[in-house]
Design a protein around this motif. Sequence first.
Motif, PDB file in Angstrom:
ATOM      1  N   ILE A   1     -61.710   8.879   0.033  1.00  0.00           N
ATOM      2  CA  ILE A   1     -61.169  10.081   0.092  1.00  0.00           C
ATOM      3  C   ILE A   1     -60.195  10.910  -0.799  1.00  0.00           C
ATOM      4  CG2 ILE A   1     -59.121   9.617   1.983  1.00  0.00           C
ATOM      5  CD1 ILE A   1     -60.200   6.565   2.384  1.00  0.00           C
ATOM      6  N   ASN A   2     -59.854  12.120   0.256  1.00  0.00           N
ATOM      7  CA  ASN A   2     -58.903  13.135  -0.374  1.00  0.00           C
ATOM      8  C   ASN A   2     -58.365  13.278  -0.016  1.00  0.00           C
ATOM      9  OD1 ASN A   2     -61.373  16.076  -0.779  1.00  0.00           O
ATOM     10  ND2 ASN A   2     -60.954  14.204  -1.805  1.00  0.00           N
ATOM     11  N   LEU A   3     -56.935  12.896  -0.654  1.00  0.00           N
ATOM     12  CA  LEU A   3     -55.190  12.680  -0.258  1.00  0.00           C
ATOM     13  C   LEU A   3     -54.968  14.518  -0.838  1.00  0.00           C
ATOM     14  CD1 LEU A   3     -55.504   8.621  -1.312  1.00  0.00           C
ATOM     15  CD2 LEU A   3     -55.099   9.852   0.958  1.00  0.00           C
ATOM     16  N   PRO A   4     -53.335  13.898  -0.677  1.00  0.00           N
ATOM     17  CA  PRO A   4     -52.196  15.340  -0.874  1.00  0.00           C
ATOM     18  C   PRO A   4     -52.576  15.015  -2.698  1.00  0.00           C
ATOM     19  CG  PRO A   4     -51.739  15.012   1.254  1.00  0.00           C
ATOM     20  CD  PRO A   4     -52.595  13.658   0.777  1.00  0.00           C
ATOM     21  N   GLY A   5     -51.946  15.925  -2.947  1.00  0.00           N
ATOM     22  CA  GLY A   5     -51.320  15.921  -4.706  1.00  0.00           C
ATOM     23  C   GLY A   5     -49.883  15.566  -4.808  1.00  0.00           C
ATOM     24  N   SER A   6     -48.898  15.506  -3.118  1.00  0.00           N
ATOM     25  CA  SER A   6     -47.332  15.501  -2.978  1.00  0.00           C
ATOM     26  C   SER A   6     -47.244  13.924  -3.052  1.00  0.00           C
ATOM     27  CB  SER A   6     -46.848  15.929  -1.921  1.00  0.00           C
ATOM     28  OG  SER A   6     -45.878  15.345  -1.278  1.00  0.00           O
TER      29      SER A   6
ATOM     30  N   SER B   1     -53.720  21.890   4.963  1.00  0.00           N
ATOM     31  CA  SER B   1     -54.873  20.805   4.572  1.00  0.00           C
ATOM     32  C   SER B   1     -56.365  21.205   4.210  1.00  0.00           C
ATOM     33  CB  SER B   1     -54.430  19.129   4.183  1.00  0.00           C
ATOM     34  OG  SER B   1     -55.392  18.568   3.557  1.00  0.00           O
ATOM     35  N   ARG B   2     -57.009  21.129   3.434  1.00  0.00           N
ATOM     36  CA  ARG B   2     -58.432  21.093   3.376  1.00  0.00           C
ATOM     37  C   ARG B   2     -59.297  20.041   2.884  1.00  0.00           C
ATOM     38  NH1 ARG B   2     -60.984  23.766   0.198  1.00  0.00           N
ATOM     39  NH2 ARG B   2     -60.342  24.224  -1.588  1.00  0.00           N
ATOM     40  N   ALA B   3     -58.334  18.202   3.313  1.00  0.00           N
ATOM     41  CA  ALA B   3     -58.699  17.017   2.422  1.00  0.00           C
ATOM     42  C   ALA B   3     -60.433  16.853   3.122  1.00  0.00           C
ATOM     43  CB  ALA B   3     -57.937  16.321   2.571  1.00  0.00           C
ATOM     44  N   VAL B   4     -61.074  16.693   2.592  1.00  0.00           N
ATOM     45  CA  VAL B   4     -62.025  15.738   3.676  1.00  0.00           C
ATOM     46  C   VAL B   4     -62.494  14.210   2.474  1.00  0.00           C
ATOM     47  CG1 VAL B   4     -63.285  17.775   3.607  1.00  0.00           C
ATOM     48  CG2 VAL B   4     -63.864  16.742   1.477  1.00  0.00           C
ATOM     49  N   SER B   5     -63.352  13.399   3.409  1.00  0.00           N
ATOM     50  CA  SER B   5     -63.596  12.315   3.184  1.00  0.00           C
ATOM     51  C   SER B   5     -64.788  12.211   3.214  1.00  0.00           C
ATOM     52  CB  SER B   5     -63.020  11.887   4.330  1.00  0.00           C
ATOM     53  OG  SER B   5     -62.543  11.727   4.992  1.00  0.00           O
ATOM     54  N   GLY B   6     -65.743  11.422   2.712  1.00  0.00           N
ATOM     55  CA  GLY B   6     -66.859  11.436   2.739  1.00  0.00           C
ATOM     56  C   GLY B   6     -67.491   9.644   2.167  1.00  0.00           C
ATOM     57  N   MET B   7     -68.840   9.526   2.010  1.00  0.00           N
ATOM     58  CA  MET B   7     -69.743   8.550   1.478  1.00  0.00           C
ATOM     59  C   MET B   7     -70.805   9.376   0.411  1.00  0.00           C
ATOM     60  SD  MET B   7     -71.131   6.722   4.469  1.00  0.00           S
ATOM     61  CE  MET B   7     -72.806   5.705   3.945  1.00  0.00           C
ATOM     62  N   ARG B   8     -70.472   8.383  -1.133  1.00  0.00           N
ATOM     63  CA  ARG B   8     -72.237   8.822  -1.931  1.00  0.00           C
ATOM     64  C   ARG B   8     -72.244   7.028  -2.032  1.00  0.00           C
ATOM     65  NH1 ARG B   8     -73.746  12.261  -5.294  1.00  0.00           N
ATOM     66  NH2 ARG B   8     -75.096  11.563  -7.529  1.00  0.00           N
TER      67      ARG B   8
ATOM     68  N   LEU C   1     -63.894   1.878  -3.982  1.00  0.00           N
ATOM     69  CA  LEU C   1     -63.801   3.322  -2.538  1.00  0.00           C
ATOM     70  C   LEU C   1     -62.811   4.359  -4.468  1.00  0.00           C
ATOM     71  CD1 LEU C   1     -61.356   5.113  -0.777  1.00  0.00           C
ATOM     72  CD2 LEU C   1     -59.683   2.799  -1.039  1.00  0.00           C
ATOM     73  N   VAL C   2     -62.974   5.377  -4.115  1.00  0.00           N
ATOM     74  CA  VAL C   2     -62.566   6.207  -4.557  1.00  0.00           C
ATOM     75  C   VAL C   2     -61.333   7.081  -4.004  1.00  0.00           C
ATOM     76  CG1 VAL C   2     -62.657   9.018  -6.084  1.00  0.00           C
ATOM     77  CG2 VAL C   2     -64.154   7.021  -5.747  1.00  0.00           C
ATOM     78  N   LEU C   3     -59.912   7.128  -4.627  1.00  0.00           N
ATOM     79  CA  LEU C   3     -59.173   7.807  -3.800  1.00  0.00           C
ATOM     80  C   LEU C   3     -58.666   9.115  -5.216  1.00  0.00           C
ATOM     81  CD1 LEU C   3     -56.392   5.209  -2.922  1.00  0.00           C
ATOM     82  CD2 LEU C   3     -58.477   6.634  -1.645  1.00  0.00           C
ATOM     83  N   THR C   4     -58.608  10.822  -4.604  1.00  0.00           N
ATOM     84  CA  THR C   4     -58.244  11.850  -5.220  1.00  0.00           C
ATOM     85  C   THR C   4     -57.174  12.459  -4.688  1.00  0.00           C
ATOM     86  OG1 THR C   4     -59.109  13.161  -3.919  1.00  0.00           O
ATOM     87  CG2 THR C   4     -60.730  12.485  -4.992  1.00  0.00           C
ATOM     88  N   THR C   5     -56.328  12.358  -5.423  1.00  0.00           N
ATOM     89  CA  THR C   5     -55.378  13.016  -5.100  1.00  0.00           C
ATOM     90  C   THR C   5     -55.322  14.762  -5.663  1.00  0.00           C
ATOM     91  OG1 THR C   5     -52.530  12.697  -4.719  1.00  0.00           O
ATOM     92  CG2 THR C   5     -53.677  11.776  -6.462  1.00  0.00           C
ATOM     93  N   GLY C   6     -54.574  15.618  -4.658  1.00  0.00           N
ATOM     94  CA  GLY C   6     -54.377  16.855  -5.622  1.00  0.00           C
ATOM     95  C   GLY C   6     -55.525  18.056  -5.437  1.00  0.00           C
ATOM     96  N   GLY C   7     -55.389  18.937  -5.153  1.00  0.00           N
ATOM     97  CA  GLY C   7     -56.734  20.363  -5.366  1.00  0.00           C
ATOM     98  C   GLY C   7     -57.036  20.188  -4.032  1.00  0.00           C
ATOM     99  N   THR C   8     -55.836  20.212  -3.109  1.00  0.00           N
ATOM    100  CA  THR C   8     -56.459  20.100  -1.814  1.00  0.00           C
ATOM    101  C   THR C   8     -56.276  21.266  -0.891  1.00  0.00           C
ATOM    102  OG1 THR C   8     -54.927  18.299  -0.160  1.00  0.00           O
ATOM    103  CG2 THR C   8     -56.992  17.580  -0.951  1.00  0.00           C
ATOM    104  N   GLY C   9     -54.884  21.890  -0.775  1.00  0.00           N
ATOM    105  CA  GLY C   9     -54.346  22.802  -0.718  1.00  0.00           C
ATOM    106  C   GLY C   9     -55.124  24.462  -0.311  1.00  0.00           C
ATOM    107  N   LEU C  10     -54.728  25.162  -0.358  1.00  0.00           N
ATOM    108  CA  LEU C  10     -54.878  27.034  -0.809  1.00  0.00           C
ATOM    109  C   LEU C  10     -54.450  27.464  -1.658  1.00  0.00           C
ATOM    110  CD1 LEU C  10     -53.079  27.874   3.084  1.00  0.00           C
ATOM    111  CD2 LEU C  10     -55.877  26.696   2.437  1.00  0.00           C
ATOM    112  N   SER C  11     -54.503  26.886  -2.758  1.00  0.00           N
ATOM    113  CA  SER C  11     -54.322  27.898  -4.214  1.00  0.00           C
ATOM    114  C   SER C  11     -56.135  28.129  -4.435  1.00  0.00           C
ATOM    115  CB  SER C  11     -53.315  26.861  -4.503  1.00  0.00           C
ATOM    116  OG  SER C  11     -53.698  27.078  -6.428  1.00  0.00           O
ATOM    117  N   PRO C  12     -56.031  29.015  -5.375  1.00  0.00           N
ATOM    118  CA  PRO C  12     -57.178  29.294  -5.881  1.00  0.00           C
ATOM    119  C   PRO C  12     -57.845  28.462  -6.381  1.00  0.00           C
ATOM    120  CG  PRO C  12     -55.615  30.668  -6.398  1.00  0.00           C
ATOM    121  CD  PRO C  12     -53.940  30.326  -5.380  1.00  0.00           C
ATOM    122  N   ARG C  13     -56.730  27.445  -7.217  1.00  0.00           N
ATOM    123  CA  ARG C  13     -57.379  26.984  -8.402  1.00  0.00           C
ATOM    124  C   ARG C  13     -57.656  25.210  -7.330  1.00  0.00           C
ATOM    125  NH1 ARG C  13     -59.641  26.414 -12.833  1.00  0.00           N
ATOM    126  NH2 ARG C  13     -58.104  25.023 -13.600  1.00  0.00           N
TER     127      ARG C  13
END
Length: 162
Positions: free
Chosen positions: A125-130, A112-119, A64-76
């Motif tokens: 799983i993308n999680l919010p940065g807050s 939130s634009r978070a996505v989840s998937g498998m490789r 499992l990879v949990l990402t946090t951050g970078g799922t919003g509307l900011s250009p970055r």
Amino acid sequence: MKVAILTISDKGSKGERVDESGKILQEIMEKNGAEIVSYQIIPDEKRLIAKDLRILADYEKVDLVLTTGGTGLSPRDVTPEATISVIDKEVPGFAEAMRAESLKITPNAMLSRAVSGMRGRTLIINLPGSPKAAKECLEVVLPAIPHGIKILRGEGGECAVK
């Protein structure tokens, strides 16, 4: 379960911000018996995010990879795009469940634009940065993660069987 936590934050990667979200995710996963085998803070760069996701899935063979951050509307904010570029298949239920539960708390959840998937045999799983939102969202999907991992490993049985 071998877990990697990937915090995506320009300021965090430069040491300008303490990574509270990643630490919260680590605490929750360890309390649930997971082994944290990788914890990284990287900038909001699509190429770097995608590279690290590939390494964690293909070479580190994490479950499992949990990402946090970078799922919003900011250009970055490019975590979803980086994730989509490396996954074999989407697993939309995780992101759908997180948004549905978060909408009960705040209308901003629909941003939130978070996505989840498998490789391969790795769930991403993308999680919010807050910190608050990351904790709330992980708690929503956590009950389904072990079964999903078993299925990815080829150990799971029928989904409907109790």
